[in-house]
Enzyme design. Structure first.
Site, PDB file in Angstrom:
ATOM      1  N   LYS A 176     107.373 -15.033  -7.212  1.00  0.00           N
ATOM      2  CA  LYS A 176     106.347 -15.642  -6.657  1.00  0.00           C
ATOM      3  C   LYS A 176     105.021 -15.140  -7.445  1.00  0.00           C
ATOM      4  CE  LYS A 176     102.572 -16.153  -4.778  1.00  0.00           C
ATOM      5  NZ  LYS A 176     101.812 -16.847  -5.366  1.00  0.00           N
ATOM      6  N   GLU A 252     101.387  -2.409  -8.841  1.00  0.00           N
ATOM      7  CA  GLU A 252     100.524  -2.247  -9.781  1.00  0.00           C
ATOM      8  C   GLU A 252      98.950  -3.030  -9.189  1.00  0.00           C
ATOM      9  OE1 GLU A 252     102.809  -3.212 -13.099  1.00  0.00           O
ATOM     10  OE2 GLU A 252     103.716  -1.509 -12.366  1.00  0.00           O
ATOM     11  N   CYS A 286      94.568  -5.814 -16.748  1.00  0.00           N
ATOM     12  CA  CYS A 286      94.215  -4.261 -15.838  1.00  0.00           C
ATOM     13  C   CYS A 286      93.611  -3.279 -16.075  1.00  0.00           C
ATOM     14  CB  CYS A 286      95.314  -4.337 -15.393  1.00  0.00           C
ATOM     15  SG  CYS A 286      96.773  -3.906 -15.658  1.00  0.00           S
ATOM     16  N   GLU A 388      85.421  -3.221  -9.800  1.00  0.00           N
ATOM     17  CA  GLU A 388      85.932  -3.976 -11.027  1.00  0.00           C
ATOM     18  C   GLU A 388      86.171  -5.878 -10.612  1.00  0.00           C
ATOM     19  OE1 GLU A 388      90.800  -5.940 -10.222  1.00  0.00           O
ATOM     20  OE2 GLU A 388      90.935  -4.855 -11.835  1.00  0.00           O
TER      21      GLU A 388
END
Ligand code: NAD
Length: 489
Positions: A176, A252, A286, A388
């Site tokens: 996906k 992750e 990331c 973040e």
């Protein structure tokens, strides 16, 4: 129209709906994307199950690995097509995609074919601790049908980072891709068919998260495992949803990664590292740095040089040779990042570079542009320094002692990556070992050997992938125990 890829065929989703794939450079429409319905996800899972137990299982390990090498070669051969699709979806500089995203897309198949070809499993021969003689050996079986849910920042790279080892281990997959970047996952279907990967081994369903393909896939009862890359909050939602079926998950997730600069560091090396870790891919990595702790004697120098780097970056079209800085992924993400730029002002930060939206020519005015930004004056416990942002920005904060720097670097719920810059080799080892992160770099950033473990601590994830560690997730270990003759029970 970008179509779903199910059982070796491109298909329109039965939802009857489509959504827009937008170019973030200028807001133009790249293509419509056909949204998968629950029935399409069901079909994909069935196709993956048939392939798992049929033609894919029938291949010998060497044949499977040869096919993965052929996939890599075909990605290389069609590198221009992958590059065009990735650059249109993300707006990133062609130069970056051509040396990072696309070659890694191919490498992810070669590396894991090699890992799987060469791995050994444990064997015990002789007397067990309770005295009975036996031969014990371990077998690795594929986990089964694996759901692969992907983000938009490095679409082909991060998708194949999961699909490569999953297929190498004999699993079948349903991908996906992010709704923002559906193109390269769809294109990979052509590669799979061309090289003769059996139908149903690789499937792609398009759509969103809740109420759409993401949810249908991750809650599907006939999925055997879920591997996910994305935001921590989304990962938590998927873990909750998957718990009913007790599915193994590899997560992750997000990060708020520190860089720590000691006064003895080579400042040219520091700037080379920070230039990439703060600004590459418009800060949408990331592993990227959003907190920079600098020892006080070199604090002003680092602030000035980093601000200068930020001012020199040139936004523009991906193929403009004078440009080296792309837009954010979408107008929505631009609004999120800009809300942090405002919050930084509210929290007392001073933008020594950037802080807003750059003026762009009229043909780019509808793009998701953002200024690379460097703040001073923010407290370590400010929201901007803790949450973040996933943009091209960082807070630069001074420190005095090594123990203070360690406390600051580790004081976060996240634990993905960190960089430390120093010429003191003892300190480099001591400090790297004390960082609570999955990956610590010394005097560099994002230098990856795919044979090594990758993953995050704390809110940055669950599990490790890379090299043999990927096998832990993509295979089930079965132990076979054979009683040896010569002794009575
Ligand atoms: P995201 O979490 O918004 O979306 C990721 C994927 O999950 C998309 O395909 C999305 O459609 C799907 N999704 C969303 N909600 C879902 C649900 N409820 N059920 C099932 N699927 C769902 O992440 P993003 O914005 O695409 O990517 C950016 C984030 O990814 C950042 O937080 C970044 O740190 C993280 N990231 C982590 C790593 C890593 O290796 N740790 C790598 C890249 C990106």
């Amino acid at each position: 129209m970008i179509l779903n890829f199910i059982d070796g065929e491109y298909r329109e989703g039965r939802s009857g709906r489509s959504f827009d794939d937008i170019n973030p450079v200028d807001g133009s429409l790249i293509a419509k994307v056909s949204e998968a319905a629950r029935e399409d996800v069901d079909d994909a899972v069935r196709a993956a199950r048939r392939a798992l137990c049929g033609p894919w299982a029938a291949l010998k390990l060497a044949q499977r690995c040869d096919l993965l090498y052929a996939v890599a070669a075909e990605i290389d051969r069609r590198a221009e097509d992958f590059l065009a699709a990735e650059v249109a979806d993300t707006g990133k500089p062609r130069e970056l995609a051509s040396h990072l995203d696309i070659p890694r897309g191919a490498a992810n198949f070669r590396v894991f074919a090699d890992v799987v070809r060469n791995v050994a499993t444990e064997t015990f021969i002789g007397h067990a601790p309770d005295g009975k003689p036996a031969l014990n050996y371990a077998l690795r079986r594929p986990k089964g049908v694996v759901a692969v849910v992907c983000p938009w920042n490095l679409p082909l790279l991060l998708m194949t980072w999961k699909v490569g080892p999953a297929l190498a281990c004999g699993n079948t997959v349903i991908v996906k891709p992010s709704e923002e970047t559906p193109a390269t996952a769809a294109l990979l279907g052509e590669v799979m068919n061309k090289v003769g990967i059996p139908k149903g081994v690789y499937n792609v369903v398009h759509g969103f998260g809740p109420g759409s393909a993401g949810e249908f896939l991750t809650t599907h009862p006939d999925i055997d495992a879920i591997t996910f890359t994305g935001e921590t909050r989304t990962g938590a939602a998927i873990i909750r949803a998957s718990s009913a079926g007790v599915k193994p998950v590899s997560m992750e997730l997000g990060g708020k990664n520190p860089a720590v600069v000691f006064a003895d560091a080579d400042l040219d090396v520091v700037m080379a590292g920070l230039t990439r870790s703060v600004f590459e891919n418009t800060g949408q990595v990331c592993l990227g740095t959003e907190r920079v702790y600098v020892q006080r004697p070199v604090y002003e120098a680092v602030v000035q040089r980093l601000a200068e780097v930020a001012r020199q970056l040139k936004p523009g079209r991906p193929d403009d040779p004078a440009a080296n800085f792309g837009p954010l992924i979408s107008a929505e993400h631009q609004q999120k990042v800009l809300s942090y730029y405002q919050l930084a002002r509210d929290e007392g930060g001073l933008a020594v570079a950037g802080g807003g939206v750059p003026g762009m020519p009229s043909d780019l005015a509808r793009g998701a542009w953002i200024e690379p930004t460097v703040w001073t004056g923010l407290q370590h416990d400010s929201r901007v320094a803790r949450e973040e942002i996933f943009g091209p920005c960082c807070a630069v904060i001074p420190f005095d002692t090594e123990s203070e720097a360690l406390m600051l670097a580790n004081d976060t719920p996240y634990g993905l990556a960190a960089s430390v810059y120093t010429r003191d080799i003892d300190r480099a080892h001591r400090f790297a070992a004390a960082l609570r992160v999955g990956i610590a770099w010394v005097n560099t950033w994002f230098l990856r050997d795919l044979r090594t473990a990758f993953g995050g601590s704390g809110a940055s994830g669950i599990g490790r992938e890379g090299g043999v560690h990927s096998l832990e997730f993509y295979t089930e270990l079965s132990n076979v125990c054979i009683k040896l003759h010569g002794e009575s029970q």
